[in-house]
Enzyme design. Structure first.
Site, PDB file in Angstrom:
ATOM      1  N   ASP A  63      50.313  43.058  30.579  1.00 34.23           N
ATOM      2  CA  ASP A  63      49.584  44.165  31.638  1.00 34.23           C
ATOM      3  C   ASP A  63      48.307  43.839  31.373  1.00 34.23           C
ATOM      4  OD1 ASP A  63      48.645  45.917  33.412  1.00 34.23           O
ATOM      5  OD2 ASP A  63      50.110  47.295  32.722  1.00 34.23           O
ATOM      6  N   VAL A  64      47.347  43.426  32.040  1.00 32.67           N
ATOM      7  CA  VAL A  64      46.023  43.283  32.156  1.00 32.67           C
ATOM      8  C   VAL A  64      45.067  44.545  31.889  1.00 32.67           C
ATOM      9  CG1 VAL A  64      45.301  43.717  34.693  1.00 32.67           C
ATOM     10  CG2 VAL A  64      44.006  42.072  33.182  1.00 32.67           C
ATOM     11  N   TYR A  83      40.730  50.118  46.695  1.00 28.12           N
ATOM     12  CA  TYR A  83      40.314  48.505  46.901  1.00 28.12           C
ATOM     13  C   TYR A  83      38.768  48.303  46.765  1.00 28.12           C
ATOM     14  CZ  TYR A  83      40.483  43.620  47.230  1.00 28.12           C
ATOM     15  OH  TYR A  83      40.277  42.139  46.900  1.00 28.12           O
ATOM     16  N   LYS A  88      36.695  47.129  43.508  1.00 23.43           N
ATOM     17  CA  LYS A  88      35.715  45.952  43.371  1.00 23.43           C
ATOM     18  C   LYS A  88      34.220  46.113  43.364  1.00 23.43           C
ATOM     19  CE  LYS A  88      39.282  43.148  43.403  1.00 23.43           C
ATOM     20  NZ  LYS A  88      39.418  41.927  42.417  1.00 23.43           N
ATOM     21  N   ASP A 128      49.148  36.395  32.673  1.00 27.75           N
ATOM     22  CA  ASP A 128      49.653  37.131  33.759  1.00 27.75           C
ATOM     23  C   ASP A 128      50.806  38.268  33.473  1.00 27.75           C
ATOM     24  OD1 ASP A 128      49.532  36.151  36.898  1.00 27.75           O
ATOM     25  OD2 ASP A 128      51.294  37.352  36.662  1.00 27.75           O
ATOM     26  N   ASN A 158      40.643  37.368  36.908  1.00 30.15           N
ATOM     27  CA  ASN A 158      40.990  37.158  38.220  1.00 30.15           C
ATOM     28  C   ASN A 158      42.285  38.047  38.625  1.00 30.15           C
ATOM     29  OD1 ASN A 158      41.922  35.178  40.545  1.00 30.15           O
ATOM     30  ND2 ASN A 158      43.882  35.395  39.625  1.00 30.15           N
ATOM     31  N   THR A 162      46.948  33.381  49.913  1.00 30.10           N
ATOM     32  CA  THR A 162      47.763  33.701  48.445  1.00 30.10           C
ATOM     33  C   THR A 162      49.140  34.472  48.794  1.00 30.10           C
ATOM     34  OG1 THR A 162      46.801  35.791  47.779  1.00 30.10           O
ATOM     35  CG2 THR A 162      45.671  33.545  47.205  1.00 30.10           C
TER      36      THR A 162
END
Length: 252
Positions: free
Chosen positions: A63-64, A156, A160, A43, A90, A191
């Protein structure tokens, strides 16, 4: 992947989970650990460090969207646990603005996390799985916007949608090597995703409940169940799929 006593068929596997500090990522780590899976929990937030459990959970703060983070995550799985069987991509971000108000920075930030981060981790995981010759499962956490548009969500939705197409290519290239790839496409999930941008983040998310035929939004644990199924050998003939877990949102 080995069989476990309760039939989930993931015991003894090794997984990398991104965005593991909270929400769906945290619920997924908990689902996997309950079934004997060793996990690299990654994370951007240092909060992920509380999941550390020697011999069971290795943590990585990074950092992903950084290539070295992806390389490091897969290396940790290999060096500490002997390989990699499951990747759960995720980590994700969202920005809700009209198209004309969406900035280049908004676009670049979302594509970096949601699409580039997924690509980098999937590429590194695929390399490891292929080299080991024992197959594996890559589960990408998408959204109902993998298949339908979200007003005021251009960046977004585009990110996706890219994730869904990437997953299909991974499935096609991975099939001959026993590497499966699928997308979980949730509806709205309760969340902390919006807490950084509005004080009523969870309440705002719950307000979308009536838009789902089931009349409510999802809890992280419900999405983790679907991720776990796709990660396990229970779903051994499913690959290249976008699996809706959206309370019926996209049925209309």
């Amino acid at each position: 992947m080995g069989d476990d006593a309760d039939g989930d068929r993931v015991k003894g596997s090794v997984a990398v989970v991104t965005g593991a500090a909270r929400g769906v990522g945290l619920a997924t780590v908990q689902w996997l650990r309950a079934r004997g899976v060793r996990v690299v929990a990654e994370d951007l937030s240092a909060d992920v460090e509380r999941l550390a459990d020697p011999g069971a959970v290795e943590v990585l703060v990074g950092d992903v969207a950084d290539e070295e983070t992806a390389v490091h995550a897969v290396r940790l799985a290999r060096d500490r646990f002997g390989g990699l069987d499951v990747l759960v991509n995720n980590a994700g971000r969202t920005v809700n603005r009209p198209l004309v108000d969406t900035t280049l920075a908004d676009w670049d930030d979302l594509v970096a996390v949601n699409a580039r981060g997924t690509f980098l981790h999937a590429r590194e995981a695929f390399r490891q799985m292929h080299a080991a010759g024992r197959g594996g499962s890559i589960v990408n956490v998408g959204s109902y916007t993998c298949t339908v548009g979200l007003p005021e969500g251009s960046a977004y939705s585009a990110s996706k949608g890219a994730l869904a197409q990437l997953t299909k290519v991974i499935a096609l290239e991975g099939g001959p090597h026993g590497i499966r790839a699928n997308v979980v496409a949730p509806g709205v999930v309760e969340t902390d995703l919006l807490n950084d941008v509005r004080p009523d983040g969870r309440a705002y998310l719950r307000s979308f409940g009536p838009l789902h035929p089931l009349g409510r939004i999802a809890q992280p644990e419900e999405i983790a169940e679907v991720i776990g199924f796709l990660a396990s050998a229970r779903s051994s003939f499913i690959t290249g799929a976008v699996v809706a877990a959206d309370g019926g949102f996209t049925a209309a």
